[in-house]
Design a protein around this motif. Structure first.
Motif, mmCIF file in Angstrom:
data_model
loop_
_atom_site.group_PDB
_atom_site.id
_atom_site.type_symbol
_atom_site.label_atom_id
_atom_site.label_comp_id
_atom_site.label_asym_id
_atom_site.label_seq_id
_atom_site.Cartn_x
_atom_site.Cartn_y
_atom_site.Cartn_z
ATOM 1 N N LEU A 1 0.445 -1.147 -0.237
ATOM 2 C CA LEU A 1 -0.126 -0.039 0.390
ATOM 3 C C LEU A 1 1.127 1.225 0.081
ATOM 4 O O LEU A 1 0.709 2.674 -0.452
ATOM 5 N N ASP A 2 2.127 1.078 0.835
ATOM 6 C CA ASP A 2 3.098 2.297 0.711
ATOM 7 C C ASP A 2 3.615 2.734 -0.672
ATOM 8 O O ASP A 2 3.580 3.454 -1.329
ATOM 9 N N THR B 1 -2.080 8.234 2.363
ATOM 10 C CA THR B 1 -1.542 9.232 3.165
ATOM 11 C C THR B 1 -1.228 7.817 4.190
ATOM 12 O O THR B 1 -1.605 6.515 3.602
ATOM 13 N N GLN B 2 -0.803 8.242 5.708
ATOM 14 C CA GLN B 2 0.108 6.571 6.479
ATOM 15 C C GLN B 2 -1.920 6.431 7.351
ATOM 16 O O GLN B 2 -2.148 4.974 7.436
ATOM 17 N N VAL C 1 -6.596 0.725 5.400
ATOM 18 C CA VAL C 1 -6.999 -0.213 4.653
ATOM 19 C C VAL C 1 -6.213 -1.366 5.007
ATOM 20 O O VAL C 1 -7.057 -2.226 4.916
ATOM 21 N N VAL C 2 -5.185 -1.197 5.375
ATOM 22 C CA VAL C 2 -4.540 -2.489 6.020
ATOM 23 C C VAL C 2 -5.352 -2.904 7.282
ATOM 24 O O VAL C 2 -5.425 -4.559 7.435
ATOM 25 N N ASN C 3 -6.225 -2.394 8.217
ATOM 26 C CA ASN C 3 -6.937 -2.804 10.007
ATOM 27 C C ASN C 3 -8.323 -3.491 8.981
ATOM 28 O O ASN C 3 -8.105 -4.638 8.785
ATOM 29 N N THR D 1 -0.664 7.114 13.185
ATOM 30 C CA THR D 1 -1.555 7.815 12.390
ATOM 31 C C THR D 1 -1.838 8.673 12.943
ATOM 32 O O THR D 1 -1.697 8.886 14.353
ATOM 33 N N ARG D 2 -2.699 9.754 12.667
ATOM 34 C CA ARG D 2 -3.623 10.941 13.576
ATOM 35 C C ARG D 2 -4.702 10.255 13.410
ATOM 36 O O ARG D 2 -5.301 11.807 12.265
#
Length: 244
Positions: free
Chosen positions: A98-99, A105-106, A112-114, A179-180
């Motif tokens: 994904l990166d 963005t992070q 998406v990963v979670n 993440t923020r």
């Protein structure tokens, strides 16, 4: 003997008064055909219109013996050493891929990963039933059970179950750390709700062997009226056909 009776009856009767015969009881109105039809309609219930139906998978004594005696290679791998590393490897591979996507963005990549991890583990552990890779060594006892229900023969709070329950929680905490989510509360809410409903709720013991079906119209409740002879013949035919 008849003459004294006649004389006694004539002596007791009042002279000059005629006795009227007794009146017959009033006739009751016969029920109409329309009323019978309306009453017959009330005796049977209509098809169930519930949105959510809950079905419990029963467990018989034979199933308990088979679960204790047979080796289930479909679920035994979760107790192997290092089995939890498979989850970590897949999460790292998904995050790296994904990166590589430009412009992401992070916050988006970790979301998406979670969500992807929760969706895949839900399908593997809580949706697919049976033993797809070992069809000749289970006698059909696992056909209606999910992988989560097959682990450790259904025993709760085992080390394998605890580790599989801890992994989605750890992934959620890692995602909130890197993440923020404070600046994107929608992402935080989405990840938290998905963790509770998809990652943790199906693993609770209270939902063991329970199936939730939405808009399930297949099962119709039995009518409250006694079955007619035609229905008895149809059911007897179904039983005879099933015994062939």
């Amino acid at each position: 003997m008849s003459q004294p009776l006649a004389s006694s009856s004539s002596s007791t009767a009042t002279p000059g008064v005629l006795l009227s015969p007794p009146r017959p009881p009033p006739l009751q109105p016969a029920p109409s055909f329309q009323r019978q039809r309306s009453s017959s309609k009330v005796t049977k219930r209509a098809r169930s219109s519930s949105i959510v139906s809950v079905q419990e998978i029963p467990e018989s004594y034979d199933d308990t013996l088979d679960l204790a005696s047979l080796n289930n290679y479909n679920a035994d791998w979760v107790n192997f050493k290092g089995a939890w590393l498979i989850h970590v490897v897949f999460v790292i591979i998904g995050k790296v891929l994904l990166d590589l996507v430009p412009g992401i963005t992070q916050d988006q990549s970790w979301t998406v990963v979670n969500l992807g991890y929760l969706a895949v583990t839900y399908i593997v552990f809580h949706y697919v039933t049976g033993v797809p890779f070992d069809l000749a060594n289970n006698s059909g006892v696992y056909d209606r059970l999910t992988l989560w229900e097959q682990i450790d023969a259904g025993a709760q709070y085992t080390p394998a179950r605890k580790s599989l329950t801890t992994l989605p929680i750890v992934l959620f905490l890692v995602a909130t750390h890197y993440t923020r989510f404070d600046s994107h509360p929608a992402f935080f809410t989405l990840n938290l709700v998905a963790l509770i409903l998809v990652g943790l709720a199906p693993k609770l013991p209270v939902f063991h062997r329970l199936r939730f079906k939405f808009f399930d119209m297949a099962n119709t409740p039995e009518p409250s009226a006694p079955p007619t002879p035609v229905e008895d013949m149809m059911r007897a035919g179904e039983r005879d056909f099933g015994s062939l």
